[in-house]
Scaffold this active site. Sequence first.
Site, mmCIF file in Angstrom:
data_model
loop_
_atom_site.group_PDB
_atom_site.id
_atom_site.type_symbol
_atom_site.label_atom_id
_atom_site.label_comp_id
_atom_site.label_asym_id
_atom_site.label_seq_id
_atom_site.Cartn_x
_atom_site.Cartn_y
_atom_site.Cartn_z
ATOM 1 N N SER A 66 83.349 87.081 110.937
ATOM 2 C CA SER A 66 84.107 85.838 110.984
ATOM 3 C C SER A 66 83.232 84.575 111.052
ATOM 4 C CB SER A 66 85.072 85.933 112.163
ATOM 5 O OG SER A 66 85.909 84.823 112.243
ATOM 6 N N GLU A 381 96.224 79.198 117.336
ATOM 7 C CA GLU A 381 95.233 78.957 118.369
ATOM 8 C C GLU A 381 94.612 77.601 118.060
ATOM 9 O OE1 GLU A 381 93.137 82.678 120.130
ATOM 10 O OE2 GLU A 381 92.958 82.830 117.973
ATOM 11 N N ARG A 506 88.265 81.854 132.473
ATOM 12 C CA ARG A 506 88.576 83.243 132.108
ATOM 13 C C ARG A 506 87.349 83.897 131.480
ATOM 14 N NH1 ARG A 506 88.953 83.161 126.610
ATOM 15 N NH2 ARG A 506 89.590 85.322 126.431
HETATM 16 P P1 NG1 Z 1 87.140 84.753 123.613
HETATM 17 O O1 NG1 Z 1 85.688 85.009 123.362
HETATM 18 O O2 NG1 Z 1 87.859 85.881 124.320
HETATM 19 O O3 NG1 Z 1 87.350 83.404 124.265
HETATM 20 C C1 NG1 Z 1 87.446 83.929 121.062
HETATM 21 C C2 NG1 Z 1 88.337 82.725 120.897
HETATM 22 C C3 NG1 Z 1 89.767 83.204 120.685
HETATM 23 C C4 NG1 Z 1 89.878 84.210 119.557
HETATM 24 C C5 NG1 Z 1 88.851 85.317 119.744
HETATM 25 C C6 NG1 Z 1 88.835 86.333 118.627
HETATM 26 C C7 NG1 Z 1 88.228 80.540 122.010
HETATM 27 C C8 NG1 Z 1 88.139 79.790 123.281
HETATM 28 N N1 NG1 Z 1 88.286 81.874 122.091
HETATM 29 O O4 NG1 Z 1 87.883 84.664 122.183
HETATM 30 O O5 NG1 Z 1 90.589 82.101 120.474
HETATM 31 O O6 NG1 Z 1 89.745 83.591 118.308
HETATM 32 O O7 NG1 Z 1 87.539 84.771 119.924
HETATM 33 O O8 NG1 Z 1 88.071 85.947 117.533
HETATM 34 O O9 NG1 Z 1 88.228 79.938 120.921
HETATM 35 ZN ZN ZN Z 2 87.639 84.383 111.112
#
Ligand code: NG1
Ligand code: ZN
Length: 538
Positions: A66, A381, A506
């Site tokens: 990604s 998101e 978190r």
């Molecule tokens: P984590 O690393 O759990 O915060 C990140 C993104 C999510 C989502 C995931 C999956 C932020 C703050 N967090 O998760 O929104 O896209 O990666 O790719 O952007």
């Molecule tokens: Zn992506």
Amino acid sequence: ALPVESIKSLSDQHPKPSDLHFQYGTAGFRTIANTLDSVLFRVGIIAALRSKRLDGRTIGVMVTASHNPEPASSYDDNGVKLVDPRGEMLEASWEVHATAISNAPTSDALIEVLQSLVQTAKIDLSKPANVVYARDTRPSGPALVAALEDGFKAMGATARDAGVTTTPILHYFVKAINTKGTKYSYGDDSEEGYFQKLSNAYKKLVAGKTPQPPLIVDCANGVGALAGENLKGYLGDALQLILENTSTTTPGALNNACGADYVKTSQKLPPSLANILQPGQRGCSLDGDADRLIYFYLDDRGVFHMLDGDKIAALVAAFIVELVKVAGLEDQIKVGVVQTAYANGASTKYLAERLPVKCVSTGVKHLHHAAERYNVGVYFEANGHGTVLFSQPTIDTLAEYQPSTPAQSRAVEHLVSLTELINQTVGDALSDMLFVEVVLSHKSYNGEEWDSLYVDLPNRLAKVSVPNRNAFKTEDAERRLVSPDGLQSKIDDLVNRYQGGRSFVRPSGTEDVVRVYAEAALRAQADELAMRVAGLVY
Ligand code: NG1
Ligand code: ZN
């Protein structure tokens, strides 16, 4: 029975590194590419078993990391995700199986774990196994795909290679293949089918509208450049796309100082667009596998403004609500929005004044499932990943509805076209981009007018490395900590001292860090709050 001999002999060629623990998380398996060989081989086996479990329905496998950068070193990331038959994320219980299978230390141990899965999940091994797979443009992709193919071979699965394509196109293929020839056919299971479907819907939606000025598209030097080039051809004069950052073969260029994650995280224009984007012009950035989208524009003074996933949600949700109302379907079709705690507080306020809004934990699977509970569920998101889900009964309602005025009839036609324009399997940057363009053209909005729907609260996202991120446990859609003991009340005390303050902590699901988010009425206050909360965590 399980083809033990072929699994064993091929597994010996893809040994598991003894010192590593793998985990199937919110982004599938994702880590340093040159450690992933055994994982890919085993994912091939898992995909085949999952297909057999579901009566031979086709399972998808996407090889991508990604938005992660691709430094020209041995540390470049890659990853792999499984896609369930309806084009959705792998069912949660199988994430656990995938983790167990990826961590079996030896080929013999692997056979044991597989045997026990066959037992517990009641897999009928005599069923066929069908898989479709693809990868993004990363240089580490081909070798990982070869390992994946060995996994298919070990299981005797029928596997279709979709080549180099975007994550959302792979999801589209899975749904199209599994609905082929049924009354719920999702479209032709080819790239032409996908581009035809999107571009036809787009053309219907903007028929009679003044064409939008050209749109600059930052392709993150990834696979979105290839798909974007294709889409351009299908759109013709309906929308002029100017593709930038299309160097898919330059080592290290992918996601480097460009792309949706760069724009969202740094809140800056990619330097490569500095002399390209003109004041007043719209631009947007895709991420490395084209499932995230962030818009932006420069105002008259040349100041950069970002329009993120929250702004997209506000724009498109309000548009759908309006169409439903004009169509006279308000009582039958309930529209709702799903966000995560990272959504800007101002967007939540704007949306909640217009329709039901729900907050869920981070991760597409949570958003997707919550959105399925509405007749029309919009989820985005803040980082630009999102889509809109129309329930099957809603699609049927639209098909059967007898409008009584020309205005109603037009609104219903637009809603039907939206169900075709929007990739309902997963967030899709190209499909979302066309959706945004439709709304802008219906509303005659430029970037600035769209931006003025609400004013973002200043916010700051920080990450903190801690000895053990698993010590951080949350509740209330990750907005409050239940452990470590006493930390939440300290955060509350701090937050209360800031006007418009909000902050939460978190553990990341994709990186070994704890994330701290803060917003407040003033920029300096948001920064200070984030810093002080980070200080409590550390
Ligand atoms: P984590 O690393 O759990 O915060 C990140 C993104 C999510 C989502 C995931 C999956 C932020 C703050 N967090 O998760 O929104 O896209 O990666 O790719 O952007
Ligand atoms: Zn992506």
